[in-house]
Motif scaffolding. Structure first.
Motif, mmCIF file in Angstrom:
data_model
loop_
_atom_site.group_PDB
_atom_site.id
_atom_site.type_symbol
_atom_site.label_atom_id
_atom_site.label_comp_id
_atom_site.label_asym_id
_atom_site.label_seq_id
_atom_site.Cartn_x
_atom_site.Cartn_y
_atom_site.Cartn_z
ATOM 1 N N ALA A 1 11.465 11.984 -0.865
ATOM 2 C CA ALA A 1 10.230 11.414 -0.537
ATOM 3 C C ALA A 1 10.129 11.576 1.070
ATOM 4 C CB ALA A 1 10.533 9.833 -0.886
ATOM 5 N N SER A 2 8.772 11.664 1.225
ATOM 6 C CA SER A 2 8.077 11.704 2.667
ATOM 7 C C SER A 2 7.040 11.148 2.823
ATOM 8 C CB SER A 2 8.302 13.298 2.957
ATOM 9 O OG SER A 2 7.322 14.063 2.120
ATOM 10 N N GLY A 3 6.445 11.211 4.286
ATOM 11 C CA GLY A 3 5.277 10.727 4.633
ATOM 12 C C GLY A 3 5.157 9.332 5.123
ATOM 13 N N ARG B 1 -0.140 8.664 3.330
ATOM 14 C CA ARG B 1 0.127 9.123 1.985
ATOM 15 C C ARG B 1 1.449 9.781 1.952
ATOM 16 N NH1 ARG B 1 -2.184 14.758 -0.418
ATOM 17 N NH2 ARG B 1 -0.763 15.791 0.884
ATOM 18 N N LEU B 2 1.991 9.159 0.945
ATOM 19 C CA LEU B 2 3.653 9.409 0.441
ATOM 20 C C LEU B 2 3.441 10.812 -0.392
ATOM 21 C CD1 LEU B 2 5.512 5.912 0.198
ATOM 22 C CD2 LEU B 2 4.780 7.303 2.347
ATOM 23 N N SER B 3 4.783 11.216 -0.372
ATOM 24 C CA SER B 3 4.687 12.613 -1.177
ATOM 25 C C SER B 3 6.187 12.397 -1.777
ATOM 26 C CB SER B 3 4.674 14.038 -0.417
ATOM 27 O OG SER B 3 3.373 14.092 0.001
ATOM 28 N N LYS C 1 -2.931 -3.155 -6.362
ATOM 29 C CA LYS C 1 -4.099 -2.521 -7.022
ATOM 30 C C LYS C 1 -5.411 -2.650 -6.243
ATOM 31 C CE LYS C 1 -3.443 -3.763 -11.330
ATOM 32 N NZ LYS C 1 -3.494 -4.605 -12.463
ATOM 33 N N GLY C 2 -5.823 -1.390 -6.291
ATOM 34 C CA GLY C 2 -7.048 -1.441 -5.353
ATOM 35 C C GLY C 2 -7.042 -0.736 -4.123
ATOM 36 N N ARG C 3 -5.848 -0.809 -3.456
ATOM 37 C CA ARG C 3 -5.490 -0.335 -2.340
ATOM 38 C C ARG C 3 -4.717 0.990 -2.180
ATOM 39 N NH1 ARG C 3 -2.054 -2.828 1.028
ATOM 40 N NH2 ARG C 3 -1.164 -4.142 -0.539
ATOM 41 N N PHE C 4 -3.789 1.108 -3.244
ATOM 42 C CA PHE C 4 -2.934 2.320 -3.551
ATOM 43 C C PHE C 4 -3.390 3.241 -4.716
ATOM 44 C CE2 PHE C 4 1.203 0.277 -1.597
ATOM 45 C CZ PHE C 4 0.668 -0.060 -0.567
ATOM 46 N N THR C 5 -3.195 4.524 -4.546
ATOM 47 C CA THR C 5 -3.680 5.428 -5.507
ATOM 48 C C THR C 5 -2.329 6.386 -5.864
ATOM 49 O OG1 THR C 5 -6.103 5.390 -4.910
ATOM 50 C CG2 THR C 5 -5.253 7.306 -6.401
ATOM 51 N N ILE C 6 -1.992 6.398 -7.153
ATOM 52 C CA ILE C 6 -0.769 7.558 -7.442
ATOM 53 C C ILE C 6 -1.467 8.538 -8.116
ATOM 54 C CG2 ILE C 6 -0.361 6.213 -9.561
ATOM 55 C CD1 ILE C 6 2.573 7.027 -9.261
ATOM 56 N N LEU D 1 1.521 8.941 -3.315
ATOM 57 C CA LEU D 1 1.068 7.692 -3.267
ATOM 58 C C LEU D 1 0.097 7.493 -1.903
ATOM 59 C CD1 LEU D 1 1.240 4.944 -4.794
ATOM 60 C CD2 LEU D 1 3.015 4.483 -3.034
ATOM 61 N N ARG D 2 -1.105 7.487 -2.280
ATOM 62 C CA ARG D 2 -2.143 7.156 -1.050
ATOM 63 C C ARG D 2 -2.211 5.586 -1.022
ATOM 64 N NH1 ARG D 2 -4.238 9.371 3.384
ATOM 65 N NH2 ARG D 2 -6.259 8.324 3.833
#
Length: 125
Positions: free
Chosen positions: A5-7, A18-20, A64-69, A80-81
């Motif tokens: 995991a990074s970001g 944005r996490l990767s 929900k509504g803030r994060f996007t996988i 994970l945005r």
């Protein structure tokens, strides 16, 4: 499978990261991937999950509504945005891999077979 995991980082409230989660060592699209987080003194908390193909996506109500996988199986990576970050999002974020399909709720951390090392996200107020 090994997960990296990074970001993570320090960001002001309202900001974005944005996490990767990069995977190696096995066939990536054999695994559903989940993101969890743990804040100091709190239990591990499910954040988001994505099925092997990316066709099924799950979020905790708190994000929900803030994060996007999302996932890119060609790059063996799940993203994970995180937008509109809040101080209460501060935690260590972990990605985890579960072999096969989700057969029950993706929020159960016991379903996951492999875990990454975590990346720190700190949101200032």
């Amino acid at each position: 499978v090994q997960l990296q995991a990074s970001g993570g980082g320090l960001v002001q409230g309202g900001g974005s990261l944005r996490l990767s989660c990069a995977a190696s060592g096995s066939t990536f699209d054999d695994y559903a991937i989940g993101w969890f987080r743990q804040a100091p003194g709190k239990d591990r908390e499910f954040v988001a999950g994505i099925s092997r193909s990316g066709g099924s996506i799950y979020y905790a109500d708190s994000v929900k509504g803030r994060f996007t996988i999302s996932r890119d199986n060609a790059k063996n990576t799940v993203y994970l945005r995180m937008n509109s970050l809040k101080p209460e999002d501060t935690a260590i974020y972990y990605c985890a891999a579960k072999g096969g399909a989700y057969t029950s709720g993706p929020d159960n951390y016991k379903l996951y077979d492999y875990w990454g090392q975590g990346t720190q996200v700190t949101v200032s107020s």
